[in-house]
Design an enzyme around this catalytic site. Structure first.
Site, PDB file in Angstrom:
ATOM      1  N   ARG A 177       0.822  -1.580  -0.245  1.00 14.94           N
ATOM      2  CA  ARG A 177      -0.346  -0.246   0.023  1.00 14.94           C
ATOM      3  C   ARG A 177       0.672   1.346  -0.067  1.00 14.94           C
ATOM      4  O   ARG A 177       0.867   2.473   0.707  1.00 14.94           O
ATOM      5  CB  ARG A 177      -1.172   0.130   0.931  1.00 14.94           C
ATOM      6  CG  ARG A 177      -2.217  -1.378   1.269  1.00 14.94           C
ATOM      7  CD  ARG A 177      -3.201  -1.276   0.054  1.00 14.94           C
ATOM      8  NE  ARG A 177      -4.161  -2.395  -0.021  1.00 14.94           N
ATOM      9  CZ  ARG A 177      -3.029  -3.595  -0.528  1.00 14.94           C
ATOM     10  NH1 ARG A 177      -2.117  -3.231  -0.905  1.00 14.94           N
ATOM     11  NH2 ARG A 177      -4.005  -4.554  -0.872  1.00 14.94           N
ATOM     12  N   SER A 226     -11.065   0.306   3.703  1.00 12.05           N
ATOM     13  CA  SER A 226     -10.205  -0.492   5.031  1.00 12.05           C
ATOM     14  C   SER A 226      -9.659   1.194   5.254  1.00 12.05           C
ATOM     15  O   SER A 226      -8.902   1.829   4.562  1.00 12.05           O
ATOM     16  CB  SER A 226      -8.964  -1.353   4.218  1.00 12.05           C
ATOM     17  OG  SER A 226     -10.038  -2.287   3.223  1.00 12.05           O
ATOM     18  N   GLU A 296      -4.581   3.352   6.263  1.00 14.00           N
ATOM     19  CA  GLU A 296      -4.255   3.345   5.522  1.00 14.00           C
ATOM     20  C   GLU A 296      -4.719   3.619   3.927  1.00 14.00           C
ATOM     21  O   GLU A 296      -4.989   4.820   3.057  1.00 14.00           O
ATOM     22  CB  GLU A 296      -5.358   1.247   4.861  1.00 14.00           C
ATOM     23  CG  GLU A 296      -5.417   2.148   3.527  1.00 14.00           C
ATOM     24  CD  GLU A 296      -5.473  -0.137   2.665  1.00 14.00           C
ATOM     25  OE1 GLU A 296      -5.679   0.024   2.108  1.00 14.00           O
ATOM     26  OE2 GLU A 296      -5.494  -0.779   3.653  1.00 14.00           O
TER      27      GLU A 296
END
Length: 304
Positions: A177, A226, A296
């Site tokens: 990520r 998320s 995130e």
């Protein structure tokens, strides 16, 4: 918006797209909360964007905005220029038997559907990510065992200087990520490569992914996807659950009872509520398990 309102003497370059001062961002992000952009720029094409960045004061910060699905815009608003890539950047073109050229504003649903129709497999996971190509490339977006780094060949970006450059996969420094792209660079297109496949089989995999999301995630809520990255060897949702945070509320924000790695705006939450709830979850997880959860969701702008 105290402190970041445009002053009358601030001169911005002429544009062929649209440039608005004090533009509300809450309607453009999934949480439906937060302040305004000092400037919101929707370029007509990549050349328009490049010219604007080249001619504007280099000290003015720049941030790209896609679908606003993985983003908290703080209540004090975002200083500088928010670049939103609209329809001119939402095109997907087949380049060869297994390769697509995708605009930075193209959605994951459009990319995966175009790939299916062309008999290109391996891009089905994009169906499940509520974002655009620019965000996928920047954050190495992924789901269901696949990541952007698995399909990216190269991308075209416009740097803060206005320079347009093409970067190959190995120049992006991908990790989980994360990429090493400069924060003020704007991804205007990407070349994705899959594998040859049967459209029916590709559709079946997309259906499977869609059903799994429907079953496990609060898709019809004001949310941001998320919230926390999965720590090595752990699932973020499980750590949140074990810390007793399922259904936890703060102001107008709540941890989803359906999926504990999702924050919800119950209707009247401020971005401060949402972010503070996330920080409280991080504190409780740290106390319970000793693990430090990393955000995130991107948090931008100034607190009110």
């Amino acid at each position: 918006m105290t402190g970041i309102a445009p002053s009358p003497e601030e001169a911005m370059p002429a544009v062929r797209g649209t440039l608005k001062a004090q533009a509300p961002l809450a309607p453009l992000v999934w949480f439906k909360a937060g302040g305004a952009a000092q400037w919101l720029f929707e370029p007509k094409d990549a050349e328009d964007l490049a010219d604007f960045l080249r001619l504007s004061d280099p000290s003015i910060p720049v941030m790209a905005l896609g679908l606003g699905s993985n983003l908290i815009v703080r209540d004090g608003g975002v200083p500088g220029v928010v670049v939103r890539l609209g329809k001119p950047f939402a095109k997907v073109e087949q380049m060869d038997a297994v390769t697509l050229r995708c605009g930075g504003g193209a959605s994951g649903i459009l990319v995966s559907s175009t790939a299916r129709d062309a008999g290109i497999g391996g891009l089905e996971f994009l169906r499940s990510i509520p974002g655009t190509v620019g965000g996928f490339v920047r954050m190495n977006g992924g789901a269901y065992g696949r990541e952007t780094c698995d399909i990216l060949v190269e991308c075209e970006v416009v740097l803060r200087s206005g320079e347009r450059v093409t970067l190959p996969l190995d120049a992006l420094g991908y990790t989980y990520r994360h990429s090493t792209l400069p924060e003020d660079a704007v991804v205007v297109s990407a070349l994705f490569r899959g594998v040859s496949g049967e459209p029916a089989a590709i559709q079946a995999e997309m259906d499977r992914i869609a059903a799994a999301r429907e079953e496990s995630q609060p898709l019809r809520s004001k949310t941001g996807g998320s919230t926390f990255k999965n720590p090595a060897g752990h699932k973020a949702w499980a750590l949140v659950d074990e810390a007793g945070c399922r259904g936890l509320k703060l102001g107008g924000a709540q941890i989803s009872e359906k999926h504990t790695n999702f924050l919800l705006n119950l209707g009247d939450a401020t971005s401060a509520d949402i972010e503070a709830l996330g920080e409280e979850v991080r504190r409780r997880v740290r106390e319970k398990s000793g693990i430090e959860l990393e955000w995130e969701i991107q948090r931008v702008g100034e607190k009110k």
